[in-house]
Every structure is written in C-alpha cells, then in structure tokens.
Design a protein around this motif. Sequence first.
Motif, PDB file in Angstrom:
ATOM      1  N   ALA A   1       0.846  -1.197   0.000  1.00  0.00           N
ATOM      2  CA  ALA A   1       0.000   0.000   0.000  1.00  0.00           C
ATOM      3  C   ALA A   1       0.880   1.244   0.000  1.00  0.00           C
ATOM      4  CB  ALA A   1      -0.922  -0.008   1.215  1.00  0.00           C
ATOM      5  N   THR A   2       1.979   1.217   0.750  1.00  0.00           N
ATOM      6  CA  THR A   2       2.886   2.360   0.796  1.00  0.00           C
ATOM      7  C   THR A   2       3.552   2.592  -0.559  1.00  0.00           C
ATOM      8  OG1 THR A   2       3.315   1.738   3.080  1.00  0.00           O
ATOM      9  CG2 THR A   2       4.750   3.403   2.136  1.00  0.00           C
ATOM     10  N   ILE A   3       3.990   1.495  -1.194  1.00  0.00           N
ATOM     11  CA  ILE A   3       4.606   1.616  -2.517  1.00  0.00           C
ATOM     12  C   ILE A   3       3.608   2.236  -3.488  1.00  0.00           C
ATOM     13  CG2 ILE A   3       5.390   0.268  -4.520  1.00  0.00           C
ATOM     14  CD1 ILE A   3       6.725  -1.662  -2.623  1.00  0.00           C
ATOM     15  N   MET A   4       2.352   1.790  -3.408  1.00  0.00           N
ATOM     16  CA  MET A   4       1.336   2.233  -4.364  1.00  0.00           C
ATOM     17  C   MET A   4       1.051   3.738  -4.258  1.00  0.00           C
ATOM     18  SD  MET A   4       0.265   0.132  -6.517  1.00  0.00           S
ATOM     19  CE  MET A   4       0.665  -1.569  -6.867  1.00  0.00           C
ATOM     20  N   VAL A   5       1.125   4.290  -3.046  1.00  0.00           N
ATOM     21  CA  VAL A   5       0.816   5.712  -2.922  1.00  0.00           C
ATOM     22  C   VAL A   5       2.068   6.595  -2.982  1.00  0.00           C
ATOM     23  CG1 VAL A   5      -1.308   5.305  -1.647  1.00  0.00           C
ATOM     24  CG2 VAL A   5       0.805   5.748  -0.392  1.00  0.00           C
ATOM     25  N   ALA A   6       3.249   5.985  -2.961  1.00  0.00           N
ATOM     26  CA  ALA A   6       4.488   6.780  -2.958  1.00  0.00           C
ATOM     27  C   ALA A   6       4.549   7.765  -4.140  1.00  0.00           C
ATOM     28  CB  ALA A   6       5.708   5.868  -2.936  1.00  0.00           C
ATOM     29  N   PRO A   7       4.149   7.364  -5.375  1.00  0.00           N
ATOM     30  CA  PRO A   7       4.257   8.316  -6.493  1.00  0.00           C
ATOM     31  C   PRO A   7       3.315   9.511  -6.369  1.00  0.00           C
ATOM     32  CG  PRO A   7       3.899   6.070  -7.293  1.00  0.00           C
ATOM     33  CD  PRO A   7       3.683   6.049  -5.818  1.00  0.00           C
ATOM     34  N   LEU A   8       2.356   9.465  -5.428  1.00  0.00           N
ATOM     35  CA  LEU A   8       1.447  10.601  -5.269  1.00  0.00           C
ATOM     36  C   LEU A   8       2.086  11.725  -4.449  1.00  0.00           C
ATOM     37  CD1 LEU A   8      -1.917   8.735  -4.774  1.00  0.00           C
ATOM     38  CD2 LEU A   8      -1.217  10.112  -6.715  1.00  0.00           C
ATOM     39  N   MET A   9       3.182  11.412  -3.755  1.00  0.00           N
ATOM     40  CA  MET A   9       3.931  12.465  -3.088  1.00  0.00           C
ATOM     41  C   MET A   9       4.638  13.250  -4.196  1.00  0.00           C
ATOM     42  SD  MET A   9       3.385  11.909   0.062  1.00  0.00           S
ATOM     43  CE  MET A   9       1.925  10.897   0.036  1.00  0.00           C
ATOM     44  N   THR A  10       4.413  14.554  -4.235  1.00  0.00           N
ATOM     45  CA  THR A  10       4.947  15.358  -5.325  1.00  0.00           C
ATOM     46  C   THR A  10       6.471  15.313  -5.338  1.00  0.00           C
ATOM     47  OG1 THR A  10       3.053  16.787  -5.154  1.00  0.00           O
ATOM     48  CG2 THR A  10       4.938  17.649  -6.335  1.00  0.00           C
ATOM     49  N   CYS A  11       7.026  14.611  -6.323  1.00  0.00           N
ATOM     50  CA  CYS A  11       8.481  14.470  -6.358  1.00  0.00           C
ATOM     51  C   CYS A  11       9.113  15.709  -6.984  1.00  0.00           C
ATOM     52  CB  CYS A  11       8.887  13.221  -7.129  1.00  0.00           C
ATOM     53  SG  CYS A  11       8.524  13.316  -8.878  1.00  0.00           S
ATOM     54  N   SER A  12      10.413  15.871  -6.777  1.00  0.00           N
ATOM     55  CA  SER A  12      11.071  17.094  -7.221  1.00  0.00           C
ATOM     56  C   SER A  12      11.104  17.198  -8.747  1.00  0.00           C
ATOM     57  CB  SER A  12      12.482  17.159  -6.646  1.00  0.00           C
ATOM     58  OG  SER A  12      13.169  15.981  -6.956  1.00  0.00           O
ATOM     59  N   ALA A  13      10.952  16.066  -9.459  1.00  0.00           N
ATOM     60  CA  ALA A  13      10.978  16.114 -10.918  1.00  0.00           C
ATOM     61  C   ALA A  13       9.771  16.858 -11.478  1.00  0.00           C
ATOM     62  CB  ALA A  13      11.018  14.696 -11.485  1.00  0.00           C
ATOM     63  N   ARG A  14       8.711  17.002 -10.657  1.00  0.00           N
ATOM     64  CA  ARG A  14       7.528  17.700 -11.150  1.00  0.00           C
ATOM     65  C   ARG A  14       7.685  19.218 -11.011  1.00  0.00           C
ATOM     66  NH1 ARG A  14       2.923  13.516  -9.063  1.00  0.00           N
ATOM     67  NH2 ARG A  14       4.709  12.333  -8.344  1.00  0.00           N
ATOM     68  N   LEU A  15       8.660  19.616 -10.171  1.00  0.00           N
ATOM     69  CA  LEU A  15       8.831  21.044  -9.916  1.00  0.00           C
ATOM     70  C   LEU A  15       9.075  21.878 -11.177  1.00  0.00           C
ATOM     71  CD1 LEU A  15      10.765  21.725  -6.626  1.00  0.00           C
ATOM     72  CD2 LEU A  15       8.485  22.440  -7.273  1.00  0.00           C
ATOM     73  N   PRO A  16       9.990  21.441 -12.083  1.00  0.00           N
ATOM     74  CA  PRO A  16      10.214  22.264 -13.282  1.00  0.00           C
ATOM     75  C   PRO A  16       8.932  22.467 -14.092  1.00  0.00           C
ATOM     76  CG  PRO A  16      11.886  20.546 -13.111  1.00  0.00           C
ATOM     77  CD  PRO A  16      10.881  20.282 -12.038  1.00  0.00           C
ATOM     78  N   VAL A  17       8.088  21.419 -14.164  1.00  0.00           N
ATOM     79  CA  VAL A  17       6.843  21.521 -14.915  1.00  0.00           C
ATOM     80  C   VAL A  17       5.895  22.491 -14.214  1.00  0.00           C
ATOM     81  CG1 VAL A  17       4.953  20.230 -15.951  1.00  0.00           C
ATOM     82  CG2 VAL A  17       7.182  19.138 -15.628  1.00  0.00           C
ATOM     83  N   TYR A  18       5.761  22.304 -12.890  1.00  0.00           N
ATOM     84  CA  TYR A  18       4.914  23.214 -12.114  1.00  0.00           C
ATOM     85  C   TYR A  18       5.403  24.644 -12.273  1.00  0.00           C
ATOM     86  CZ  TYR A  18       2.653  19.363  -9.529  1.00  0.00           C
ATOM     87  OH  TYR A  18       1.930  18.272  -9.174  1.00  0.00           O
ATOM     88  N   ALA A  19       6.719  24.829 -12.177  1.00  0.00           N
ATOM     89  CA  ALA A  19       7.289  26.177 -12.229  1.00  0.00           C
ATOM     90  C   ALA A  19       6.969  26.832 -13.565  1.00  0.00           C
ATOM     91  CB  ALA A  19       8.793  26.110 -12.014  1.00  0.00           C
ATOM     92  N   LEU A  20       7.098  26.061 -14.648  1.00  0.00           N
ATOM     93  CA  LEU A  20       6.821  26.592 -15.989  1.00  0.00           C
ATOM     94  C   LEU A  20       5.361  27.032 -16.098  1.00  0.00           C
ATOM     95  CD1 LEU A  20       7.646  26.951 -19.017  1.00  0.00           C
ATOM     96  CD2 LEU A  20       6.781  24.639 -19.366  1.00  0.00           C
ATOM     97  N   LEU A  21       4.443  26.140 -15.711  1.00  0.00           N
ATOM     98  CA  LEU A  21       3.016  26.415 -15.895  1.00  0.00           C
ATOM     99  C   LEU A  21       2.532  27.512 -14.962  1.00  0.00           C
ATOM    100  CD1 LEU A  21       1.679  22.797 -16.408  1.00  0.00           C
ATOM    101  CD2 LEU A  21       2.014  24.571 -18.110  1.00  0.00           C
ATOM    102  N   ILE A  22       2.985  27.460 -13.710  1.00  0.00           N
ATOM    103  CA  ILE A  22       2.558  28.495 -12.760  1.00  0.00           C
ATOM    104  C   ILE A  22       3.105  29.851 -13.206  1.00  0.00           C
ATOM    105  CG2 ILE A  22       2.818  29.324 -10.392  1.00  0.00           C
ATOM    106  CD1 ILE A  22       2.674  26.427  -9.462  1.00  0.00           C
ATOM    107  N   GLY A  23       4.368  29.849 -13.654  1.00  0.00           N
ATOM    108  CA  GLY A  23       4.981  31.092 -14.111  1.00  0.00           C
ATOM    109  C   GLY A  23       4.229  31.680 -15.304  1.00  0.00           C
ATOM    110  N   ALA A  24       3.714  30.810 -16.180  1.00  0.00           N
ATOM    111  CA  ALA A  24       3.066  31.293 -17.392  1.00  0.00           C
ATOM    112  C   ALA A  24       1.611  31.690 -17.165  1.00  0.00           C
ATOM    113  CB  ALA A  24       3.157  30.221 -18.480  1.00  0.00           C
TER     114      ALA A  24
END
Lengths: 85, 628
Positions: free
Chosen positions: B366-389
């Motif tokens: 169950a822990t493994i299954m939900v681990a990818p829902l924790m916002t990993c740092s690789a999503r930050l560049p995408v978030y930064a781009l979209l939020i910035g725009a």
Amino acid sequence: MLLSQLSNGAHAVVQRVLPSSADVGAATLRRLGELGFIAGEPVQVLRRGPGGREPLAVQVGETLFALRLLEAQCIEVQAMDVCVN
Amino acid sequence: MSQSLGVEPTLPIRCIALVGNPNCGKTALFNLLTGARQKVANYAGVTVERKVGLVHLHNGQTVSVVDLPGAYSLTAATPDEQVTLEVIEGRRAGEDTPDAIVAVVDATNLRMNLRLVLELKRLGRPLLVAVNMADVARAQGLKIDLARLAIELGLPVVETVAIKHNGHAQLLAQLEQHLAQPWPSAPASTASASSADLQREVRRILALVAPLAPTLGRFQYRLDAVVMHPVWGLVVLAAVLFLIFQAVFSWANWPMDAIKGAMAAVGDWILAHMASGPLRSLLVDGVVAGVGGVLVFMPQILILFFFILLLEDSGYLPRAAFLLDNLMGKVGLSGRAFIPLLSSFACAIPGIMATRTIANWKDRLATIMVAPLMTCSARLPVYALLIGAFVPERRLGGLSLRGLTLFGLYVAGVVSAMGVAWVFKRVWMKDGYQPLMLELPPYRRPSLRNLAQGLWERAHIFLRRVGGIIFALMVVLWFLSTYPAPPAGWDAAQGPAIQYSFAGMMGHALQWIFAPIGFNWQISIALVPGMAAREVVVGALGTVYALSGVDASVADALSPVIAQGWSLATAYALLAWFVFAPQCLSTLAVVRRETNSWRYPLFMAAYLFVLAYAAAFATYRITLWLGG
C-alpha cells in the motif's frame, strides 16, 4: 489486568501473554515474547500517542516499544504500586 | 567454504558474520571494521540489503565480514530476519556459510540482547561476543564484568566502541588470535528454548555480571516528554519536516545549477568539436541529457538522505512513526510508512526502496502504491513553468498566489494519497489488524563517520541502479524522437522535425485520447519523452515549439509562447494531470524490482493514469465552465 488498562506512568510486572482477539496470530504472540514481554519482566506504560488511545509507549526491561492497542491487550500484568488508579 | 551445519570449520577463518539485535550499533561496528571497502547489493531473489567488506588485520591477513540484518530472535518474523537465519545456517543458496559469528550486543541493554546470544550459542557454531557501546554503558555508571560474562556464556567476549577510531582493537586482536587456532564453539542443541527459558538464563547471568541494572538516563525521559508529547511532539515534527523541505528545495539549488551548467558545457563542447550527425545527436541529446537528468537530482537526494540518516542515527524516526501511527492507521497505513513517503517528496525511487523497513507485505505494498502521489522534485520544473506562465503574480493576504498554488498542488498529492491508501486497504486488500511492535531506541549522538558512509552508499546505489535505467530509457527515447528523420526538402517552417519521428506519430495518435482533457498535439508529443523523467517534458515542449538551448533558457523562452498559445483550462488541466502523472518509467521499473512482479507496476500505472485523466478532465471542464 491487561497492559492496555494501565494508566500512563504506571508500573507493572508481566504475568503472561495470551491472545486478545482472533486477529492476533500465534506469530504476533511469539514475537511479543521475543521482544521481552515475558512473565516476571517489569513493564511501564510511559505515554500514549496523540488522541490518548494508541499506540502505547511501553518500557519492558530496558527497552522502549510502541505497541498498538490490540498487542497491549495480549499482555496480562500485575500492577505494582499506587500509581494505578 | 560450504560446510554443513555443526561441522568443525577448516582453518583459516575467511568469512565472519555480524549478528545482533536492531539498534545495537552493529552497522557502525561494520563500518569501523571495513571502512570504505564495502559492497552493498541485494540478496538474490529478495530485496534485503547485503553488505560485505574486508577487514585488514595487523598481521596483514584479511577476513571478509558480512553485516547481517538485525534480528530479535532466530525465529524469523520478517524477510530480513529470514535472510539472517538462512545465512548463519548456510541454507541460503549462493552465499558462503560464515566460518564464525560475531554476536554484537548493546552493553546498555544486555537484558534483551543476551537472549539472542544464547539462541546463537545453541546453534553450535564458532561464536564470539562483542559488547558494543561499552563507553555509553560506563558513562551510565554500569559496570560489566566481562571476564565473568565470558565464563558464564562459555564464549570469548570482547569490548567494542563502534563510534571511536580504535574502538575495535580488542575485536581485531581476538580475530587474529583465532586465525592461528581453532575457534571455540559450544555444542549444538536441537531442543528449542522458549523466550521464558532464555530469559531465566539471562537473569541468572546478569545477576553475576552486572548486578546493578542500568536505567535510561533522565535526559531520555525528559526529551521523550517533549518529542512524544501529543501536542509538542507534533509541533517538533512539523518543524523538522519544514526544515528538511527548506533544505531540499533551497540548499540544493546551487549544486543543481552547477551540475546543469556542467552538463550544458559538456554538450556545447561536443557540439563544437564534433561533426553534425547521428552520433553527435546521440551523445548530446541522449547521453549528456540523460545522465544530466539523473545527476541533477543528486544534491536533493543527498540532502534528504543526510537528514533521514541523521534522524535515524539519533533515534528520532521511530518517535515520528509513533506520533503518526494513529493518523496513518486511519487510512490503513502503518506509522512506519512515514519515512518512505517522506523520501518520496525528493523522488519516489528512494522512497520505494525505503519501504523495505515495513515488515508486513500488504502495508508495504500500500505504501509503494501511494508513494508516487507524493509530489516528487521532478515535477517542480513543470509546475514552475506552468505556474509562471498562467498564475498571475498577485498577493493574497500577504502570501504569493503562485506560492499558494504550488502548495495546493502538494496538498492535493498528499490528500489523494490518503484517499487511495484508504480505498486500497478497504477494497483491494481486505485485511484487519497489523501489529506495530516498533522499538523506540534511546537517543544517541549521530556519528559523522556513519553519516558520511551512509551518504556515500546511498549516492552509489542511486547512481548505479537509477542511472542505468534512466540512461537506457533516454537512449531509447532519443531514438524514438529522432527517427525517422523528416522527409527531404523539409524546413523548419513546416513545423518541428520531431512530428515526423516515432514520438511525433505517437503524440499525434495520443491526441485522440488527450483532446477531451484539453491537451493539444504539442503537449501530447511532449508527454512521450516525459515518460522517462517528468522534468523532460519541459525540454520536449521546447523541442516541439522549435526552441533550442539549455534547459533554463528553454523554460524562459517557452513561458510567453504557451501563455499565448494555451487556454487557461488547458494549463490547469496539465497541472492536475501532473499531480498524478503516471508516466515515470524508472519508478515503475523500481516497483517491478521491489515487488518481483509485473502485476503491481502495471496496476500502479493504470490507476495513476485513470486518476490523472479524471482529474485533468474535471479541471478542464470546470475551468471552461467558469469561463477560463
């Protein structure tokens, strides 16, 4: 009485370990013994987790363990002194 | 070297195993014995860590040392303990049977530790007892009569201080001595002994050897009164988490920029010194970009692991699990899931590897299954781009709207993880009660040597395992987005070259699926290379919009382009998509490795895809309806 019924800070001595419910398997009971919950060992309930119910921080011998309520209910103890209400 | 159980070993002793209770300082002793000369791998077939190293004796000989997983008893309750038992007994295929066992005991807790020694003694194998943390015991005023202990146990006993430079001198001397003469071994006993029998013997020995029982220092109780307090404990925990996040996301910037810069320089150097062609493209776009994509996360992961190791060494982490067990239990997770989920904020891969500490298989799954829902740092560049725009730079009650949006995306991840875990445990893995039985070891001062060695190990494992996977995928994706080349006579005015490639074809095909959630064909194409690592999406969008340059400048140039080209609804839908973003192949590969089955990674990809699609669809439609 059961370990789970002790109030925070109360001292006791383990009498025996017995299954408290059908959910608790033989493996859990054996492990409790291996961790030191053995007849004659001194125990103390130090505190309970947020919410005041479980988990229980229990010192057995010189070791501190966190137990859930169901595990604590498997341990029959003899309360030691006036600390118990 | 493979003798069967109970047979007198041949000389010389070539392999010894360290065995002991968890938290007895065994790994610190192992680090002291072997220094940096250790190998970390997995036992074949199971995901239990296997550490082997060489110890150099003063007479020039070497002995190999195995650090076996900590065990409370020889009746195995976890996969770790199972491995320990099998290695000691020589039943583990492909493993050398150790010629001798060094039982490591915590001098401050002989009452518990000696039970395992008595159990080991009954195996009838050559055995030596190392009384570790002897300095702490002395500081507590505990006097242990080691000579008497050796007599009562019938075994050689040495004293060790694993955190001191020369704290293993006695152990080395003893090992040297036994290279020359047979190692003593007690007669094997087949009758099983109950914990109660063993404890009777321990009490008898303790009465003779250390009649004054030690008590945990007042300091320990005072600290616990705060750290485990229902209110103050949670405040301390929140402060610790805040500090870690702050460190991971701000201290890491400088080294991350340095790595990006170095990678860009290497790319430029190759561009300048090589003729244009497929090999140059593979090196620059595939190899340098691929390796760079992994390396850039090293600082964040090392900082995160620094804190995790520090908290682990000091004894704080089990207390955090104690505080959170009730809360996490409400959604069916164990308090032990806290550590892996915390790691997943840097990257789901070390997080999923850290689930090894969860003994119960279903809890772990169950822990493994939900681990990818924790916002990993690789999503930050995408978030930064979209939020910035798309999110205006406005302040709401003193807080930046952009910052709040980012925070909201993190919260969305955590809340959905709780929901998903709840559903898993109720519907899919119907199972009632799971025991906790977690030891809360005494607080200890972390040792710098252990921290450094632990970090080095983590860095090594991360680079080898993940670097391999991402690197291979990057090369494959480079191929997919490069071939086939655009037709003869193509020029940039007809659109980007990538749309003629396999990735382009896939993107165009995928558009049928993604059109209902507002993604245009450019986004659909970018999602294909984004499968390797999420942050690649930014670079891929740059490629699609025919921009070029290093990552940072791509993001700067891209922001106005997409701000103009995309609707607000599309941008929000993409943000919602990335909260669940199923497309990180290296995470799926690690899940496959850790669960030994394709079933779970496939299920994970499917459920994340469904959630991402549903969330993006809802976001897109609602934003359109609101006039976005």
